[in-house]
Motif scaffolding. Structure first.
Motif, short mmCIF file in Angstrom:
data_model
loop_
_atom_site.label_atom_id
_atom_site.label_comp_id
_atom_site.label_asym_id
_atom_site.label_seq_id
_atom_site.Cartn_x
_atom_site.Cartn_y
_atom_site.Cartn_z
N UNK A 13 0.82 -1.27 0.05
CA UNK A 13 0.10 -0.05 -0.12
C UNK A 13 0.78 1.09 0.07
N UNK A 14 0.81 2.03 -1.06
CA UNK A 14 1.38 3.43 -0.99
C UNK A 14 0.46 4.33 -0.25
N UNK A 119 2.80 -9.72 10.40
CA UNK A 119 4.02 -8.88 10.32
C UNK A 119 4.05 -7.82 9.30
N UNK A 120 4.68 -6.98 9.31
CA UNK A 120 4.61 -5.84 8.36
C UNK A 120 5.88 -4.98 8.15
N UNK A 121 6.53 -4.69 7.09
CA UNK A 121 7.41 -4.18 6.68
C UNK A 121 7.28 -2.85 5.92
N UNK A 122 7.86 -1.81 6.62
CA UNK A 122 7.24 -0.68 6.29
C UNK A 122 8.29 0.11 5.56
N UNK A 128 3.86 -0.46 2.39
CA UNK A 128 3.76 -1.54 3.82
C UNK A 128 3.82 -2.69 3.13
N UNK A 129 4.30 -3.67 3.32
CA UNK A 129 4.43 -5.11 2.74
C UNK A 129 3.98 -6.02 4.22
#
Length: 156
Positions: A13-14, A119-122, A128-129
């Motif tokens: 998501x941007x 989990x989230x990688x920003x 956000x992945x």
């Protein structure tokens, strides 16, 4: 508060308008923030090519601190309080305060980004992945998204 994401669920998501202009200038992320829990340990390294190191926040850190300090407390309130004071003194009040600040930082960031799962990688405070715990794979997904959505060459 959060629902955990399936390991293979992915959503990129941007979130900030005007990202395309920014993406034209930068092919690799400047910052990487990982929010996860003990249930989803992070693995892998960030893909090379100038990517920064990452900041890791574990949402279970607060519970671990509370469990460590509160383990096997006696039922007597006065004795329990005395034991807690000794445990805090052994750790050191300043160190405990710092550990608690760091532990709560993950929760604060999750709320700031509006995360509803992990989990989230920003990446770069904008993309956000979700659901990926391998940083190499998350970085590849970010770069693929950057290339497809903005035509930015993101060499590895």
């Amino acid at each position: 508060m959060f629902q955990t994401a399936g390991r293979y669920a992915l959503l990129i998501t941007g979130v900030i308008t005007g990202f395309s202009a920014y993406a034209d200038e930068v092919a690799v992320p400047h910052s990487i923030v990982v929010i996860t829990s003990d249930q989803f340990p992070v693995s892998g390294n960030v893909v090379s090519g100038g990517s920064p190191s990452h900041q890791l926040f574990n949402l279970d850190a607060v519970d671990r601190i509370e469990q460590r300090l509160g383990k096997d407390l006696p039922a007597d309130e006065d004795k329990a309080l005395a034991l807690m004071k000794r445990r805090i003194a052994a750790v050191g009040q300043n160190q405990l305060n710092q550990a608690l600040r760091e532990a709560y930082q993950g929760l604060i960031l999750a709320m700031q980004y509006g995360l509803d799962r992990y989990p989230a990688v920003i990446f770069d405070q904008q993309v956000i992945v979700y659901g990926v715990t391998d940083l190499r794979q998350a970085t590849k997904q970010y770069r693929l998204w950057l290339k497809q959505s903005h035509g930015v060459a993101a060499d590895e």
